[in-house]
Design a protein around this motif. Structure first.
Motif, PDB file in Angstrom:
ATOM      1  N   SER A  12       0.839  -1.211   0.000  1.00 29.21           N
ATOM      2  CA  SER A  12       0.000   0.000   0.000  1.00 29.21           C
ATOM      3  C   SER A  12       0.868   1.253   0.000  1.00 29.21           C
ATOM      4  N   PRO A  13       0.265   2.406  -0.282  1.00 26.81           N
ATOM      5  CA  PRO A  13       1.029   3.660  -0.261  1.00 26.81           C
ATOM      6  C   PRO A  13       1.723   3.941   1.074  1.00 26.81           C
ATOM      7  N   ASP A  14       1.173   3.401   2.180  1.00 23.31           N
ATOM      8  CA  ASP A  14       1.818   3.618   3.477  1.00 23.31           C
ATOM      9  C   ASP A  14       2.845   2.538   3.821  1.00 23.31           C
ATOM     10  N   LYS A  72      -8.605   7.741   1.467  1.00 19.74           N
ATOM     11  CA  LYS A  72      -7.370   7.344   2.154  1.00 19.74           C
ATOM     12  C   LYS A  72      -6.549   6.344   1.338  1.00 19.74           C
ATOM     13  N   SER A 105      -5.765   6.725  -1.763  1.00 21.00           N
ATOM     14  CA  SER A 105      -5.010   7.453  -2.787  1.00 21.00           C
ATOM     15  C   SER A 105      -3.516   7.367  -2.508  1.00 21.00           C
ATOM     16  N   GLY A 106      -2.750   7.168  -3.581  1.00 21.10           N
ATOM     17  CA  GLY A 106      -1.298   7.124  -3.445  1.00 21.10           C
ATOM     18  C   GLY A 106      -0.687   6.117  -4.393  1.00 21.10           C
ATOM     19  N   LYS A 107       0.597   5.841  -4.179  1.00 25.58           N
ATOM     20  CA  LYS A 107       1.349   4.951  -5.059  1.00 25.58           C
ATOM     21  C   LYS A 107       1.429   3.548  -4.447  1.00 25.58           C
ATOM     22  N   GLU A 118      -0.279   4.131  -9.474  1.00 30.92           N
ATOM     23  CA  GLU A 118      -0.849   5.264  -8.751  1.00 30.92           C
ATOM     24  C   GLU A 118      -2.368   5.196  -8.780  1.00 30.92           C
TER      25      GLU A 118
END
Length: 174
Positions: free
Chosen positions: A43-45, A71, A73-75, A92
């Motif tokens: 995940s992005p985190d 939440k 959203s991101g790479k 993305e």
């Protein structure tokens, strides 16, 4: 005969995906190699994604997010790995807030799909409101007591899945 491994190579993947909040989204990642690579998603985190009530990881490299949240959203990172090595590809995801999606009516499940409580009353037993919930008590650095109600009180629940991770490696264990 000589045994030769071929490191993974990602041949196709979703590069960027736009969805509205509350929609289902499928991220794709196709790889080749010898032996056949296994695919994982991060995940992005930075957390390894597993199968939950909200995400499904398929052996073919696809990742389905059943109800996208802002939440999310991101790479994301697709990782294909085998005995010869690994390959990664960024994907993305942009989740736009929906004017028609009310999170108060469908609350975000948060980091866990299982509602937990670590509170107990002074006598050590569960509070009355926790009798219909999964609860965690008696937490130590290496153990916890987990209680859940009989399944006949919760329509549609057939099993519980417990997940934990070590702070030394952040890999989720089921």
């Amino acid at each position: 005969e000589e045994f030769v491994c071929e490191p993974p190579m990602i041949t196709r993947h979703t590069s960027k995906m736009f969805v509205m909040e509350g929609q289902e989204v499928s991220l794709r990642c196709k790889s080749i190699g010898d032996p056949e690579p296994s695919t994982h998603w991060v995940s992005p985190d930075g957390k390894l994604i597993g199968n939950t009530s909200r995400t499904i990881c398929y052996e073919n490299g696809s990742l389905d997010i059943l109800k996208a949240s802002v939440k999310d959203s991101g790479k994301f990172t697709c990782i294909a790995s085998n005995a010869a090595g690994e390959a990664t590809a960024p994907v993305e995801l942009v989740v736009n807030p929906s004017p028609h999606f009310d999170p108060k009516l469908d609350p975000d499940p948060g980091p866990s799909d299982i509602p937990t409580s670590i509170k107990s009353n002074a006598s050590g037993g569960q509070a009355r409101s926790d009798l219909q919930r999964v609860s965690v008590s008696d937490l130590t650095s290496s153990s916890a007591t987990i209680r859940w109600p009989p399944q006949n009180h919760i329509p549609g629940v057939r099993m519980y899945q417990i997940q934990y991770n070590s702070s030394t490696d952040d890999i989720l264990i089921y």
